[in-house]
Design a protein around this motif. Sequence first.
Motif, PDB file in Angstrom:
ATOM      1  N   GLU A 137       0.837  -1.203   0.000  1.00  0.00           N
ATOM      2  CA  GLU A 137       0.000   0.000   0.000  1.00  0.00           C
ATOM      3  C   GLU A 137       0.870   1.251   0.000  1.00  0.00           C
ATOM      4  OE1 GLU A 137      -3.282   0.207  -0.413  1.00  0.00           O
ATOM      5  OE2 GLU A 137      -3.141  -1.962  -0.624  1.00  0.00           O
ATOM      6  N   GLY A 138       1.894   1.251   0.848  1.00  0.00           N
ATOM      7  CA  GLY A 138       2.790   2.399   0.908  1.00  0.00           C
ATOM      8  C   GLY A 138       3.541   2.611  -0.400  1.00  0.00           C
ATOM      9  N   ASP A 141       1.121   4.078  -2.984  1.00  0.00           N
ATOM     10  CA  ASP A 141       0.838   5.492  -2.709  1.00  0.00           C
ATOM     11  C   ASP A 141       2.030   6.384  -3.061  1.00  0.00           C
ATOM     12  OD1 ASP A 141      -1.792   5.524  -1.976  1.00  0.00           O
ATOM     13  OD2 ASP A 141      -1.428   5.627   0.178  1.00  0.00           O
TER      14      ASP A 141
END
Length: 166
Positions: A137-138, A141
């Motif tokens: 997810e990081g 993003d």
Amino acid sequence: MRRDELLDAAEQILCDQGSSALTLAAVADRAGVSKGGLLYHYASKEALIKGMVERLIDDFDELIAAQPDATYTERYLQATMAAVKSGRLRRWAVVTGASGNIYLLTPLREAMSRWHREGLADEPDPVASQIVRLACEGLWDVASHDPELNTEEDLQALELRLKALL
């Protein structure tokens, strides 16, 4: 394919100019269609944003499904890497466009919940699997904000390290 062209145009506007620039007229102009042509497929700005959210979810689900002989977290990692490397980074554009309407984000929130809960109990190390999913997810993003940050070699090294955690 016209719907995809319209969604691409909307996402590009969001990425380039932000949510305030997302209007039906701007999308029609960017896509090279009349406003009536756009309205035929998407009757409102909300319908357009809903289409972007649904496509994001469908695309990521397809990337996950493309790896049938792996654990869910391994498939999730592969899907993330494929999305990052191919430039299929729609999440930021979609979230930016939908940020003013919590209802439009509901399907994405539901998908995120599903993606992060799916098969977790069946993983050899559920905690390591959760760490890998959160790292994905990081990465997604950060790559959506700064696509030039990581080279191909950087991404390969990150992928190898995340696989080793599993």
